[in-house]
Write an enzyme that holds these catalytic residues in place. Structure first.
Site, short mmCIF file in Angstrom:
data_model
loop_
_atom_site.label_atom_id
_atom_site.label_comp_id
_atom_site.label_asym_id
_atom_site.label_seq_id
_atom_site.Cartn_x
_atom_site.Cartn_y
_atom_site.Cartn_z
N TYR A 134 0.01 23.40 0.00
CA TYR A 134 1.01 22.67 0.77
C TYR A 134 1.85 23.58 1.67
O TYR A 134 2.98 23.24 2.02
CB TYR A 134 1.92 21.86 -0.17
CG TYR A 134 1.21 20.65 -0.74
CD1 TYR A 134 0.94 19.54 0.05
CD2 TYR A 134 0.80 20.62 -2.06
CE1 TYR A 134 0.28 18.43 -0.46
CE2 TYR A 134 0.15 19.51 -2.59
CZ TYR A 134 -0.12 18.42 -1.78
OH TYR A 134 -0.77 17.33 -2.29
N PHE A 191 11.56 18.64 0.63
CA PHE A 191 10.79 18.14 -0.51
C PHE A 191 9.79 19.15 -1.06
O PHE A 191 9.15 18.91 -2.08
CB PHE A 191 10.05 16.85 -0.14
CG PHE A 191 9.05 17.01 0.98
CD1 PHE A 191 7.75 17.44 0.73
CD2 PHE A 191 9.41 16.72 2.29
CE1 PHE A 191 6.83 17.59 1.75
CE2 PHE A 191 8.50 16.86 3.33
CZ PHE A 191 7.21 17.30 3.05
N ARG A 218 -8.10 7.42 4.65
CA ARG A 218 -6.69 7.14 4.95
C ARG A 218 -6.39 5.65 4.83
O ARG A 218 -5.33 5.25 4.35
CB ARG A 218 -6.32 7.65 6.35
CG ARG A 218 -6.50 9.15 6.57
CD ARG A 218 -5.60 10.02 5.76
NE ARG A 218 -4.23 9.91 6.19
CZ ARG A 218 -3.21 10.56 5.63
NH1 ARG A 218 -3.44 11.39 4.63
NH2 ARG A 218 -1.99 10.41 6.06
N THR A 237 1.75 6.84 2.96
CA THR A 237 2.15 7.93 2.08
C THR A 237 3.20 7.50 1.07
O THR A 237 3.14 7.84 -0.10
CB THR A 237 2.66 9.13 2.91
OG1 THR A 237 1.61 9.53 3.80
CG2 THR A 237 3.04 10.30 2.03
N ARG A 272 -2.43 3.67 -2.96
CA ARG A 272 -1.00 3.94 -3.15
C ARG A 272 -0.20 2.66 -3.35
O ARG A 272 0.79 2.64 -4.09
CB ARG A 272 -0.46 4.75 -1.98
CG ARG A 272 -1.02 6.17 -1.95
CD ARG A 272 -0.56 6.91 -0.73
NE ARG A 272 -1.03 8.27 -0.70
CZ ARG A 272 -1.38 8.89 0.42
NH1 ARG A 272 -1.29 8.29 1.59
NH2 ARG A 272 -1.80 10.15 0.38
N GLU A 330 -8.92 22.03 3.31
CA GLU A 330 -8.64 21.59 1.95
C GLU A 330 -9.88 21.63 1.07
O GLU A 330 -9.81 22.00 -0.11
CB GLU A 330 -8.01 20.19 1.98
CG GLU A 330 -6.63 20.23 2.62
CD GLU A 330 -6.03 18.88 2.94
OE1 GLU A 330 -4.86 18.86 3.34
OE2 GLU A 330 -6.71 17.85 2.80
#
Length: 140
Positions: free
Chosen positions: A51, A59, A87, A93, A104, A128
């Protein structure tokens, strides 16, 4: 037809609630092929590196702490427009803003406990994927 690969990760809240199987089933139902799968327990260095783009944001420290709180399941998915497809399956998110029927929206608790991470572009997916997998780890 644009066949591509993308990266997703079931986060610690998802693995703790044993949602990995249901989430992977949703990928398959959407036509995404699972070509890599690995369960790992990230340490602080791993999470900070993964990250790094968020370093300095308010955050960031909480995200690193959360991501090291339990195991994660890293997945590589392949399919037509895989980044966009993932996505769409993942949803917004913030789970409070994610549509019902998305991962989510159905399983996310709050930020950062939004159940999964998903690459936001082909370039991010490539970076990633390489963070968790060697090319020889992936099914052709």
């Amino acid at each position: 037809m644009a066949i591509e690969r993308t990266f997703t990760m079931v986060k610690p809240d998802g693995t703790a609630r044993q949602l990995t199987g249901e989430i992977v089933r949703r990928f398959a139902d959407a036509g995404l092929k699972l070509v890599g799968l690995r369960m790992v327990q990230p340490d602080g260095w791993d999470a900070r590196e993964f990250y790094a783009e968020h370093k300095g944001k308010d955050f960031y420290d909480g995200l690193v702490e959360y991501m090291t709180s339990g195991p994660v399941v890293a997945c590589v998915l392949e399919g037509e427009n895989a980044v966009k497809a993932l996505r769409s399956l993942a949803g917004a998110t913030n789970p409070a803003k994610a549509d019902k029927g998305t991962i989510r929206g159905d399983f996310g608790l709050e930020l950062p406990k939004n159940t999964i991470h998903g690459s936001d572009s082909p370039a991010s997916a490539e970076r990633e994927i390489s963070f968790f997998f060697k090319p020889s780890d992936l099914v052709k």
